[in-house]
Design a protein around this motif. Structure first.
Motif, PDB file in Angstrom:
ATOM      1  N   VAL A  75       0.942  -1.144  -0.027  1.00  0.00           N
ATOM      2  CA  VAL A  75      -0.320   0.067  -0.106  1.00  0.00           C
ATOM      3  C   VAL A  75       0.858   1.393  -0.015  1.00  0.00           C
ATOM      4  CG1 VAL A  75      -1.701   1.383   1.466  1.00  0.00           C
ATOM      5  CG2 VAL A  75      -2.144  -0.862   1.043  1.00  0.00           C
ATOM      6  N   THR A  76       1.821   1.466   1.023  1.00  0.00           N
ATOM      7  CA  THR A  76       2.749   2.695   0.817  1.00  0.00           C
ATOM      8  C   THR A  76       3.465   2.741  -0.338  1.00  0.00           C
ATOM      9  OG1 THR A  76       4.432   1.314   2.110  1.00  0.00           O
ATOM     10  CG2 THR A  76       3.019   2.493   3.566  1.00  0.00           C
ATOM     11  N   SER A  77       3.888   1.747  -1.127  1.00  0.00           N
ATOM     12  CA  SER A  77       4.642   1.791  -2.385  1.00  0.00           C
ATOM     13  C   SER A  77       3.597   2.209  -3.430  1.00  0.00           C
ATOM     14  CB  SER A  77       5.303   0.679  -2.657  1.00  0.00           C
ATOM     15  OG  SER A  77       4.340  -0.602  -2.941  1.00  0.00           O
ATOM     16  N   LEU A  78       2.346   1.868  -3.379  1.00  0.00           N
ATOM     17  CA  LEU A  78       1.213   2.173  -4.338  1.00  0.00           C
ATOM     18  C   LEU A  78       1.079   3.779  -4.198  1.00  0.00           C
ATOM     19  CD1 LEU A  78      -1.002  -0.943  -4.656  1.00  0.00           C
ATOM     20  CD2 LEU A  78       0.875  -0.169  -6.291  1.00  0.00           C
ATOM     21  N   ILE A  79       0.991   4.221  -3.016  1.00  0.00           N
ATOM     22  CA  ILE A  79       0.828   5.717  -2.849  1.00  0.00           C
ATOM     23  C   ILE A  79       1.989   6.451  -2.832  1.00  0.00           C
ATOM     24  CG2 ILE A  79      -1.490   5.158  -1.981  1.00  0.00           C
ATOM     25  CD1 ILE A  79      -0.435   5.913   0.917  1.00  0.00           C
ATOM     26  N   SER A  80       3.156   6.056  -2.710  1.00  0.00           N
ATOM     27  CA  SER A  80       4.475   6.672  -2.693  1.00  0.00           C
ATOM     28  C   SER A  80       4.504   7.500  -1.459  1.00  0.00           C
ATOM     29  CB  SER A  80       4.815   7.445  -3.892  1.00  0.00           C
ATOM     30  OG  SER A  80       4.562   7.042  -5.103  1.00  0.00           O
ATOM     31  N   PHE A  81       3.991   6.985  -0.379  1.00  0.00           N
ATOM     32  CA  PHE A  81       3.829   7.722   1.004  1.00  0.00           C
ATOM     33  C   PHE A  81       4.097   6.859   2.295  1.00  0.00           C
ATOM     34  CE2 PHE A  81       1.889   9.299   4.867  1.00  0.00           C
ATOM     35  CZ  PHE A  81       2.531  10.589   5.198  1.00  0.00           C
ATOM     36  N   CYS A  82       5.289   6.866   3.084  1.00  0.00           N
ATOM     37  CA  CYS A  82       5.306   6.377   4.161  1.00  0.00           C
ATOM     38  C   CYS A  82       5.322   6.963   5.376  1.00  0.00           C
ATOM     39  CB  CYS A  82       6.581   5.393   4.246  1.00  0.00           C
ATOM     40  SG  CYS A  82       6.897   4.499   5.639  1.00  0.00           S
ATOM     41  N   PRO A  83       3.958   7.045   6.166  1.00  0.00           N
ATOM     42  CA  PRO A  83       4.106   7.501   7.437  1.00  0.00           C
ATOM     43  C   PRO A  83       5.102   7.533   8.488  1.00  0.00           C
ATOM     44  CG  PRO A  83       2.026   6.435   7.010  1.00  0.00           C
ATOM     45  CD  PRO A  83       3.044   5.803   6.128  1.00  0.00           C
ATOM     46  N   LEU A  84       5.919   6.377   8.389  1.00  0.00           N
ATOM     47  CA  LEU A  84       7.081   6.085   9.164  1.00  0.00           C
ATOM     48  C   LEU A  84       8.141   7.031   9.097  1.00  0.00           C
ATOM     49  CD1 LEU A  84       8.140   4.792  11.768  1.00  0.00           C
ATOM     50  CD2 LEU A  84       8.968   2.935  10.308  1.00  0.00           C
ATOM     51  N   TYR A  85       8.262   7.065   7.406  1.00  0.00           N
ATOM     52  CA  TYR A  85       9.304   8.108   6.946  1.00  0.00           C
ATOM     53  C   TYR A  85       9.056   9.525   7.445  1.00  0.00           C
ATOM     54  CZ  TYR A  85      11.429   4.607   3.790  1.00  0.00           C
ATOM     55  OH  TYR A  85      12.256   3.457   3.264  1.00  0.00           O
ATOM     56  N   THR A  86       7.589   9.859   7.478  1.00  0.00           N
ATOM     57  CA  THR A  86       7.518  11.096   7.878  1.00  0.00           C
ATOM     58  C   THR A  86       8.002  11.428   9.300  1.00  0.00           C
ATOM     59  OG1 THR A  86       5.705  11.189   6.477  1.00  0.00           O
ATOM     60  CG2 THR A  86       5.668  12.987   8.257  1.00  0.00           C
ATOM     61  N   LEU A  87       7.672  10.444  10.213  1.00  0.00           N
ATOM     62  CA  LEU A  87       8.052  10.878  11.749  1.00  0.00           C
ATOM     63  C   LEU A  87       9.620  10.628  11.573  1.00  0.00           C
ATOM     64  CD1 LEU A  87       5.397   8.177  13.020  1.00  0.00           C
ATOM     65  CD2 LEU A  87       5.456  10.688  13.196  1.00  0.00           C
ATOM     66  N   LEU A  88      10.234  10.011  10.980  1.00  0.00           N
ATOM     67  CA  LEU A  88      11.539   9.846  10.994  1.00  0.00           C
ATOM     68  C   LEU A  88      12.522  10.902  10.216  1.00  0.00           C
ATOM     69  CD1 LEU A  88      12.093   6.046  10.783  1.00  0.00           C
ATOM     70  CD2 LEU A  88      12.067   7.562  12.978  1.00  0.00           C
ATOM     71  N   GLY A  89      11.741  11.572   9.338  1.00  0.00           N
ATOM     72  CA  GLY A  89      12.368  12.708   8.730  1.00  0.00           C
ATOM     73  C   GLY A  89      13.078  12.288   7.372  1.00  0.00           C
ATOM     74  N   ILE A  90      12.576  11.093   6.956  1.00  0.00           N
ATOM     75  CA  ILE A  90      13.355  10.400   5.829  1.00  0.00           C
ATOM     76  C   ILE A  90      12.597  10.770   4.573  1.00  0.00           C
ATOM     77  CG2 ILE A  90      13.826   8.142   4.697  1.00  0.00           C
ATOM     78  CD1 ILE A  90      14.074   7.081   7.590  1.00  0.00           C
ATOM     79  N   ASN A  91      13.158  10.802   3.437  1.00  0.00           N
ATOM     80  CA  ASN A  91      12.661  11.138   2.142  1.00  0.00           C
ATOM     81  C   ASN A  91      13.467  10.607   1.193  1.00  0.00           C
ATOM     82  OD1 ASN A  91      11.660  12.028  -0.141  1.00  0.00           O
ATOM     83  ND2 ASN A  91      11.216  14.193   0.487  1.00  0.00           N
ATOM     84  N   THR A  92      13.017   9.439   0.317  1.00  0.00           N
ATOM     85  CA  THR A  92      13.916   8.823  -0.708  1.00  0.00           C
ATOM     86  C   THR A  92      13.594   9.364  -2.168  1.00  0.00           C
ATOM     87  OG1 THR A  92      12.564   7.166  -0.681  1.00  0.00           O
ATOM     88  CG2 THR A  92      14.297   6.984   0.652  1.00  0.00           C
TER      89      THR A  92
END
Length: 108
Positions: A86-103
């Motif tokens: 699901v996260t790969s289909l919408i290109s958004f990971c909530p955990l990345y937001t919390l950790l400040g990660i952006n690939t």
């Protein structure tokens, strides 16, 4: 003066701002739409990250369907694979937001 929401607004979402209550959305799907529309869910996953997650999700589902992994551990991995998909289909990971990660690649 704050008015009590009516019975028809039982599933609605409200915000309190500047001394007044404003109805924001009719239901949770409307809230999701508003979040996407207002860019609260900005893309934070690059293509390589998305492809790796999809491959991992497929491998987990294949291992579970062939009974190589099973039981509680298998179910946990299956749920994790679903989240990856699901996260790969919408290109958004909530955990990345919390950790400040952006690939995602930055547009120049």
């Amino acid at each position: 003066m704050i008015e009590k929401p009516s019975a028809s607004d039982k599933d609605a979402f409200f915000i309190y701002k500047n001394g007044s209550v404003t109805k924001v959305a009719e239901n949770c799907w409307h809230v999701t739409y508003l979040a996407l529309k207002t860019n609260h869910m900005r893309k934070n996953m690059g293509n390589a990250d998305r492809i790796i997650r999809i491959i991992v999700a497929i491998v987990i589902s294949l291992l579970y369907s062939t009974h190589i992994i099973s039981g509680t551990f298998g179910m946990i991995l299956l749920v994790l694979g679903g989240v990856f998909l699901v996260t790969s289909l919408i290109s958004f990971c909530p955990l990345y937001t919390l950790l400040g990660i952006n690939t995602c690649k930055k547009k120049e």
